[in-house]
Design an enzyme around this catalytic site. Structure first.
Site, mmCIF file in Angstrom:
data_model
loop_
_atom_site.group_PDB
_atom_site.id
_atom_site.type_symbol
_atom_site.label_atom_id
_atom_site.label_comp_id
_atom_site.label_asym_id
_atom_site.label_seq_id
_atom_site.Cartn_x
_atom_site.Cartn_y
_atom_site.Cartn_z
ATOM 1 N N GLU A 23 4.468 -5.023 7.255
ATOM 2 C CA GLU A 23 3.704 -4.059 7.876
ATOM 3 C C GLU A 23 4.104 -4.092 9.253
ATOM 4 O O GLU A 23 3.938 -2.835 9.793
ATOM 5 C CB GLU A 23 2.136 -4.359 7.899
ATOM 6 C CG GLU A 23 1.475 -4.386 6.431
ATOM 7 C CD GLU A 23 1.677 -5.640 5.498
ATOM 8 O OE1 GLU A 23 2.489 -6.484 5.743
ATOM 9 O OE2 GLU A 23 0.704 -5.883 4.629
ATOM 10 N N ALA A 78 0.877 -1.211 -0.023
ATOM 11 C CA ALA A 78 0.047 0.034 0.059
ATOM 12 C C ALA A 78 0.873 1.193 -0.038
ATOM 13 O O ALA A 78 2.018 1.181 0.562
ATOM 14 C CB ALA A 78 -0.922 -0.180 1.487
ATOM 15 N N GLU A 103 -0.333 -9.435 -0.926
ATOM 16 C CA GLU A 103 -1.665 -9.985 -0.716
ATOM 17 C C GLU A 103 -2.766 -9.611 -1.979
ATOM 18 O O GLU A 103 -3.464 -10.693 -2.348
ATOM 19 C CB GLU A 103 -2.446 -8.706 0.375
ATOM 20 C CG GLU A 103 -1.876 -9.211 1.674
ATOM 21 C CD GLU A 103 -2.220 -7.837 2.772
ATOM 22 O OE1 GLU A 103 -1.893 -6.973 2.331
ATOM 23 O OE2 GLU A 103 -2.670 -8.252 3.823
ATOM 24 N N GLY A 149 0.515 -5.063 0.781
ATOM 25 C CA GLY A 149 -0.648 -5.206 0.044
ATOM 26 C C GLY A 149 -0.253 -5.820 -1.277
ATOM 27 O O GLY A 149 -1.090 -6.394 -2.017
HETATM 28 C C1 HXC Z 1 4.981 4.453 -1.249
HETATM 29 C C2 HXC Z 1 7.207 3.395 -1.863
HETATM 30 C C3 HXC Z 1 6.614 2.293 -1.447
HETATM 31 C C4 HXC Z 1 5.422 2.106 -0.651
HETATM 32 C C5 HXC Z 1 8.689 2.087 -2.099
HETATM 33 N N1 HXC Z 1 8.191 3.412 -2.457
HETATM 34 N N2 HXC Z 1 7.633 1.284 -1.572
HETATM 35 N N3 HXC Z 1 6.255 4.553 -1.617
HETATM 36 N N4 HXC Z 1 4.724 3.353 -0.555
HETATM 37 N N5 HXC Z 1 5.069 0.976 -0.160
HETATM 38 C C6 HXC Z 1 9.056 4.355 -3.000
HETATM 39 C C7 HXC Z 1 10.110 4.904 -2.386
HETATM 40 O O1 HXC Z 1 9.634 5.722 -1.206
HETATM 41 C C8 HXC Z 1 11.036 5.403 -3.375
HETATM 42 O O2 HXC Z 1 10.487 6.674 -3.517
HETATM 43 C C9 HXC Z 1 10.759 4.710 -4.568
HETATM 44 O O3 HXC Z 1 9.702 3.824 -4.273
HETATM 45 C C10 HXC Z 1 11.762 3.465 -4.576
HETATM 46 O O4 HXC Z 1 12.085 2.878 -3.366
HETATM 47 P P1 HXC Z 1 13.549 2.501 -2.563
HETATM 48 O O5 HXC Z 1 13.097 2.200 -1.244
HETATM 49 O O6 HXC Z 1 14.479 3.671 -2.806
HETATM 50 O O7 HXC Z 1 13.841 1.224 -3.370
HETATM 51 P P2 HXC Z 1 14.709 0.124 -2.708
HETATM 52 O O8 HXC Z 1 16.102 0.871 -1.823
HETATM 53 O O9 HXC Z 1 15.113 -0.652 -3.836
HETATM 54 O O10 HXC Z 1 14.053 -0.664 -1.679
HETATM 55 C C11 HXC Z 1 12.857 -1.282 -2.147
HETATM 56 C C12 HXC Z 1 11.975 -1.786 -1.058
HETATM 57 C C13 HXC Z 1 11.691 -0.716 -0.038
HETATM 58 C C14 HXC Z 1 12.807 -2.883 -0.166
HETATM 59 C C15 HXC Z 1 10.773 -2.445 -1.677
HETATM 60 O O11 HXC Z 1 11.227 0.606 -0.841
HETATM 61 C C16 HXC Z 1 10.442 -0.735 0.872
HETATM 62 O O12 HXC Z 1 10.475 -1.322 2.052
HETATM 63 N N6 HXC Z 1 9.371 -0.348 0.579
HETATM 64 C C17 HXC Z 1 8.304 -0.477 1.514
HETATM 65 C C18 HXC Z 1 7.661 -1.858 1.696
HETATM 66 C C19 HXC Z 1 6.539 -1.861 2.614
HETATM 67 O O13 HXC Z 1 6.690 -1.598 3.729
HETATM 68 N N7 HXC Z 1 5.243 -2.298 2.161
HETATM 69 C C20 HXC Z 1 4.201 -2.575 3.114
HETATM 70 C C21 HXC Z 1 3.212 -1.164 3.003
HETATM 71 S S1 HXC Z 1 1.944 -1.425 4.273
HETATM 72 P P3 HXC Z 1 11.252 7.965 -3.551
HETATM 73 O O14 HXC Z 1 10.467 9.123 -3.825
HETATM 74 O O15 HXC Z 1 12.049 8.157 -2.341
HETATM 75 O O16 HXC Z 1 12.378 7.674 -4.700
HETATM 76 C C22 HXC Z 1 0.692 -2.354 3.340
HETATM 77 C C23 HXC Z 1 -0.558 -2.575 4.168
HETATM 78 C C24 HXC Z 1 -1.641 -3.185 3.076
HETATM 79 O O17 HXC Z 1 1.009 -2.843 2.024
HETATM 80 C C25 HXC Z 1 -2.634 -3.366 3.979
HETATM 81 C C26 HXC Z 1 -4.013 -2.654 3.373
HETATM 82 C C27 HXC Z 1 -5.397 -2.615 4.090
#
Ligand code: HXC
Length: 258
Positions: free
Chosen positions: A132, A65, A112, A109
């Site tokens: 998460e 998400a 999922e 997400g």
């Molecule tokens: C918003 C995101 C994002 C996310 C990555 N980006 N994931 N933006 N939401 N979930 C953005 C980063 O901010 C960055 O933007 C760009 O994408 C590239 O990501 P990097 O982190 O620079 O890349 P990298 O170092 O290769 O790392 C990749 C990664 C990391 C390991 C996937 O991005 C990461 O940990 N992302 C978050 C994963 C996460 O926590 N997902 C769960 C979300 S909660 P900028 O602008 O800085 O370049 C969820 C809840 C669902 O999903 C439930 C719903 C009801």
């Protein structure tokens, strides 16, 4: 309908839907989710489409998400908006098979979303996770429920509590994905699988999808009865006569979805 966060192509009776927010690793924001729900509904209603493939980029299926969109929300905001429920329900309503072709990150997400599809084909570089917990929340659209049914309690608990990622080999070993293919080949593999499905009688395809899905919703006894009733019902179709005659006559069947 014109889309901005996804790309839809229809070729040879297969709709290929690509998540397309490369700058955010296909993070699932409201616009993308609404477009995805609309595209899937459209594909389900389009008579030219017999199977659907959902994919992202080589680097990310979807990194979850959109954290930027969620960060400042209150309990009342997320409770009221219930952002993911509509799109998830829209996916579950699709009667045609949906194959997730996962390359790179399928996190939160994103993982999922892939699990909501009918099956997952993974690239060797795929990484699945429910991180998460690192954000002070938990999975919200099946990461503690579907994942547990797919890979069992031990791995689901491990992934949801530690936030660690599972690579493609572990995902295949654990039953999360149906096949692993070299990175760069995953969309082609999923399209070929979709093409195979498109050649079958769409009546038995729908029956098979409903019956396998039913196994997640009911007891074994009820599920077996559901399956047997559908099996029996298919003898009322022309495609059953055609399929069995073709086998006996040593020729390819010509299904007409009747
Ligand atoms: C918003 C995101 C994002 C996310 C990555 N980006 N994931 N933006 N939401 N979930 C953005 C980063 O901010 C960055 O933007 C760009 O994408 C590239 O990501 P990097 O982190 O620079 O890349 P990298 O170092 O290769 O790392 C990749 C990664 C990391 C390991 C996937 O991005 C990461 O940990 N992302 C978050 C994963 C996460 O926590 N997902 C769960 C979300 S909660 P900028 O602008 O800085 O370049 C969820 C809840 C669902 O999903 C439930 C719903 C009801």
């Amino acid at each position: 309908m014109a889309y901005e966060s996804i790309i839809v192509e229809i070729e040879d009776e297969v709709a290929l839907i690509r998540l397309n927010r490369p700058d955010a690793l296909n993070a699932l924001n409201k616009q993308l989710l609404d477009e995805l729900a609309a595209a899937l509904t459209e594909a389900d209603q389009n008579d030219k489409v017999r199977c659907i493939v959902l994919t992202g980029s080589e680097k990310a299926f979807a990194a979850g998400a959109d954290i930027k969109e969620m960060a400042d929300k209150s309990f009342v905001d997320v409770f009221t908006e219930d952002l993911f429920t509509g799109p998830t329900e829209a996916i579950l309503r699709v009667r045609k098979p949906i194959i997730a072709a996962v390359s790179g990150y399928a996190l939160g997400g994103g993982c999922e979303l892939a699990m909501t599809c009918d099956f997952i084909i993974a690239a060797e570089n795929a990484k699945f996770g429910q991180p998460e917990i690192n954000l002070g929340v938990i999975a919200g659209i099946g990461g503690t429920q579907r994942l547990t049914r797919f890979v069992g309690k031990a791995k689901a608990m491990d992934m949801n509590l530690t936030g660690r990622f599972m690579d493609a080999a572990e995902a295949e070993r654990s039953g999360l994905v149906s096949r692993v293919v070299p990175t760069g080949k995953v969309v082609a593999e999923a399209l070929a699988a979709a093409q195979k499905i498109a050649e079958k009688s769409q009546i038995s395809v729908r029956a098979a999808k409903e019956s396998v899905n039913r196994s997640y919703e009911t007891t074994l006894r009820e599920g077996l009865l559901f399956e047997r009733r559908l099996f029996n019902a298919l003898f009322a179709t022309e495609d059953q006569k055609e399929g069995m005659s073709a086998f006996l006559e040593k020729r390819e069947p010509q299904f007409r979805d009747k």
